[in-house]
Write a protein that holds these residues in place. Structure first.
Motif, mmCIF file in Angstrom:
data_model
loop_
_atom_site.group_PDB
_atom_site.id
_atom_site.type_symbol
_atom_site.label_atom_id
_atom_site.label_comp_id
_atom_site.label_asym_id
_atom_site.label_seq_id
_atom_site.Cartn_x
_atom_site.Cartn_y
_atom_site.Cartn_z
ATOM 1 N N SER A 174 0.856 -1.094 0.020
ATOM 2 C CA SER A 174 -0.082 -0.022 -0.007
ATOM 3 C C SER A 174 0.786 1.201 -0.047
ATOM 4 O O SER A 174 0.418 2.435 0.050
ATOM 5 N N VAL B 67 -5.498 2.447 3.105
ATOM 6 C CA VAL B 67 -5.431 2.838 1.737
ATOM 7 C C VAL B 67 -5.702 4.351 1.658
ATOM 8 O O VAL B 67 -4.685 4.954 0.789
ATOM 9 N N GLY B 73 -3.397 7.388 -1.561
ATOM 10 C CA GLY B 73 -4.881 7.664 -1.152
ATOM 11 C C GLY B 73 -5.267 9.313 -1.307
ATOM 12 O O GLY B 73 -4.212 9.936 -0.857
#
Lengths: 248, 226
Positions: A174, B67, B73
């Motif tokens: 991520s 995220v 993000g």
């Protein structure tokens, strides 16, 4: 109301009851991808079905001690199977090493990690993800590697811990951690590292990550469990295991 | 009495829950006031969004927060542009995640308390020339006090009991993001059942006493006003 109940009963009737040809396996998170491939081959070869649960080995230990219905455990380490053996919860002499894990320093960014891992001493990153060294053998191996490189104290403030190797991988993929120590099996696809950049940590940097499997007492008379235990040592399964980057 | 690492986790949890409760009372009160008084078509969707954390599994919430707050993000891009870095693995990140996670437990009791106030009282105050702000502070707030007590207690307790979200965005850093619930999980995974018990029993006791006091107090308030 009646229709709702009838629907619920219908659902219940659909849930499969445990057949003779089924084995419930507790599998360490790092071995999820190869085990799915092995289970598919196992079903093809024997007709038995392997039901896989993935998770942290310490949690499986607590569950098995409290009567979880697993017939096999594929642990991420050698400690937990040995402990279950000492507790008398396994079939004697069934324990063996099914894979030796490979540690990799990995980043989701291409070109971030060099082939010798020198990025670690440069330190131009905010977070380095490792699995909790107390719980996960890959985390312990990562800390041994940092100690060998003499970087343990200088990088201490940048460490973030995943509860297991799956969560550690999630932190890195991520982008929240720029890089992290994960299992090579997590980043291998079709026999090569698919994305990002990586340093495969040489075996001599840490004690070997021996992953042991053990047959649990609950599976004593389960034909599928015995068949899977044998299947894991056959050349086909071993080839799959090595194709995910485990050392023989 | 407690092992040093356990004590550190306890203090961190208390610090997190206190800060989150204060922030939630500040953020939740205007939202609750608006929800209690509006006839806008936006009322139902906003109520649904506020209530989402009650039904969503913490793993879903935690994953999306990780995220969203990450470098790719929307929240992460904003915090990076502001020069704040990214929020996961920081105490601030835990505060933000917990505010979102415990929001319904604070908004709903306050909203119910506001909605229960008879509109006649505001009209009476208005005839006495109380300005809107004055009406809010001298009529609405005192009358809604039981709602605020419930909101503060539930917001605090729910943040103490939070686990899945912290696990996903925290990174388990001692003194910064390793709260009691994560510490218990660690102990259980590491087969340190004695240490796990020590904290688990404390959490059980705390939760029971908190809820018991809350219900006992609420009953007294209802009996008094009846």
């Amino acid at each position: 109301m009646f229709r709702v109940m009838a629907f619920a009963l219908g659902l219940l009737a659909l849930t499969p009851t445990v057949r003779a040809g089924e084995v419930q396996v507790a599998v360490a998170s790092n071995f999820a991808a190869p085990m799915k491939a092995i289970a598919a081959e196992f079903e093809k070869a024997t007709g038995h079905k392997a039901l896989l649960s993935f998770g942290a080995s310490g949690k499986f230990y607590a569950q098995i001690r409290n009567g979880a219905p697993f017939q096999l455990l594929l642990s991420a380490d050698e400690v937990i199977p040995a402990k279950l053996e000492a507790d008398g919860l396994v079939i004697p002499k069934s324990r063996f090493t099914y894979a030796v894990g490979t540690l990799v320093l990995w980043s989701a960014q291409a070109g971030f990690v060099d082939e010798r891992g020198e990025v670690l001493s440069r330190g131009n990153f905010a977070h380095l993800a490792v699995a909790n060294p107390k719980l996960a053998p890959y985390g312990a191996a990562a800390m041994e590697t940092l100690a060998r490189l003499g970087l343990k104290s200088s990088l201490q403030d940048k460490l973030v811990q995943g509860e297991n190797i799956a969560q550690t991988h999630q932190f890195v993929i991520s982008g929240n951690a720029q890089l992290g120590f994960v299992a090579l099996s997590q980043v291998m696809k079709d026999r090569r590292i698919a994305d990002g950049s990586a340093w495969v940590v040489p075996a001599e940097m840490h004690r070997p990550i021996r992953q042991d499997a053990v047959a649990l007492a609950a599976g004593r008379n389960n034909a599928a469990a015995n068949a899977l235990l044998r299947f894991l040592r056959e050349p086909l399964a071993m080839a799959i295991i090595q194709s995910y980057g485990y050392r023989p | 009495m407690f092992a040093a690492a356990n004590l550190e986790a306890i203090l961190l949890t208390v610090k997190l829950a206190s800060l989150v409760t204060i922030l939630l009372l500040l953020i939740g009160t205007p939202i609750a006031w608006w929800l209690a008084n509006t006839r806008s078509a936006w009322k139902a969707p906003i109520e649904a969004i506020v209530a989402l954390p009650i039904v969503l599994p913490p793993s879903v919430l935690g994953f999306y927060l990780l995220v969203a707050m990450g470098p790719q993000g929307p929240v992460g891009q904003l915090t990076l542009a502001l020069g704040l870095g990214t929020l996961p693995f920081t105490f601030t990140g835990l505060v933000v995640a917990s505010v979102f996670y415990s929001l319904p437990f604070v908004v709903q009791p306050i909203q119910n308390a506001f909605a229960a106030i008879s509109p006649g009282l505001f009209e009476a105050a208005a005839t006495l020339r109380a300005r809107p702000w004055d009406r809010f502070f001298s009529v609405a707030l005192p009358l809604a006090r039981p709602g605020f007590v419930t909101a503060a207690v539930l917001g605090f307790a729910h943040t103490v009991g939070e686990f899945g979200v912290v696990l996903m965005v925290g990174g388990n850093i001692p003194g910064r993001t390793r709260v009691v619930s994560v510490q218990i999980y660690d102990h259980v995974e590491a087969l340190e059942y004695g240490q796990a018990h020590e904290l688990a029993i404390l959490l059980m006791g705390f939760s029971f006493v908190t809820l018991f006091l809350l219900y006992a107090l609420n009953r007294r308030v209802t009996t008094l006003s009846a």
